[in-house]
Scaffold this motif. Sequence first.
Motif, PDB file in Angstrom:
ATOM      1  N   LEU A  23      -0.699   4.703  -5.526  1.00  0.00           N
ATOM      2  CA  LEU A  23      -0.843   3.951  -4.623  1.00  0.00           C
ATOM      3  C   LEU A  23      -1.078   3.476  -3.864  1.00  0.00           C
ATOM      4  N   LYS A  24      -2.122   3.854  -3.316  1.00  0.00           N
ATOM      5  CA  LYS A  24      -2.522   2.958  -2.383  1.00  0.00           C
ATOM      6  C   LYS A  24      -2.998   0.829  -2.876  1.00  0.00           C
ATOM      7  N   PHE A  25      -4.109   1.185  -4.096  1.00  0.00           N
ATOM      8  CA  PHE A  25      -4.240  -0.087  -4.499  1.00  0.00           C
ATOM      9  C   PHE A  25      -2.852  -0.827  -4.651  1.00  0.00           C
ATOM     10  N   LEU A  26      -1.794   0.037  -5.076  1.00  0.00           N
ATOM     11  CA  LEU A  26      -0.516  -0.822  -5.412  1.00  0.00           C
ATOM     12  C   LEU A  26      -0.279  -1.447  -4.013  1.00  0.00           C
ATOM     13  N   ASP A  27      -0.698  -0.820  -3.444  1.00  0.00           N
ATOM     14  CA  ASP A  27       0.137  -1.365  -1.511  1.00  0.00           C
ATOM     15  C   ASP A  27      -0.260  -2.587  -1.221  1.00  0.00           C
ATOM     16  N   ILE A  28      -2.012  -2.686  -1.786  1.00  0.00           N
ATOM     17  CA  ILE A  28      -2.641  -3.776  -0.937  1.00  0.00           C
ATOM     18  C   ILE A  28      -1.947  -4.786  -2.512  1.00  0.00           C
ATOM     19  N   MET A  29      -1.988  -4.442  -3.671  1.00  0.00           N
ATOM     20  CA  MET A  29      -2.295  -5.912  -4.408  1.00  0.00           C
ATOM     21  C   MET A  29      -0.221  -6.256  -3.623  1.00  0.00           C
TER      22      MET A  29
END
Length: 195
Positions: free
Chosen positions: A118-124
């Motif tokens: 979820l954190k990586f998706l938010d950054i993306m």
Amino acid sequence: MRKFSSRQEQIVKTSINLIANQGIQQLTIKHISQEIGFSEPAIYRHFQNKLDIMLAILDYFEEITLSFRQEMMKPGLTGIERIEIFLLNRYQLFTKDHALAKIMFSDESFQYETQLSLKFLDIMNNHRNLLVLAIRQAQLEGSIPSDIPYSHLFQIIVGSMRLLVNRWSYSNFSFDLKSEGMSLWQTIKKIIQRK
């Protein structure tokens, strides 16, 4: 985004190098402790567990990759210039930090833990929004045709960057990433700026 103490940043950078050089399975508090040269309890004074360290790696990546936002959003730049600043920043960042490039484009590092995904998706999504603004500006300016969906343009630009960075990483960094990357962008630009 969190602010890192110098010790926390040292732990994060050591963890990045461990993952890049030995794989995610080798990222343990014990291995970090051995690499960095102080006790495991000292690591726990800065991070709760391995997951907290992995989240910190993503925070660190987000902080350094979005620090150029002001440069990209300066008034008076064209949409094409903003796209070029975005790409140049990425190629310069990854050239400077090979280990970071390796793990940020690794499929195994963040996808199997929900919080990390979820954190990586938010950054993306933050990066996507920034680049999409530049693409849409270029379309409004007429330098990129508006009949090409901006979402497709984003995937073409970022997908080609990702493939190039992966090839560079797997070839043991055997070519000049910045030069190849900006040359690739010139080719993409010719294709999407059809007249």
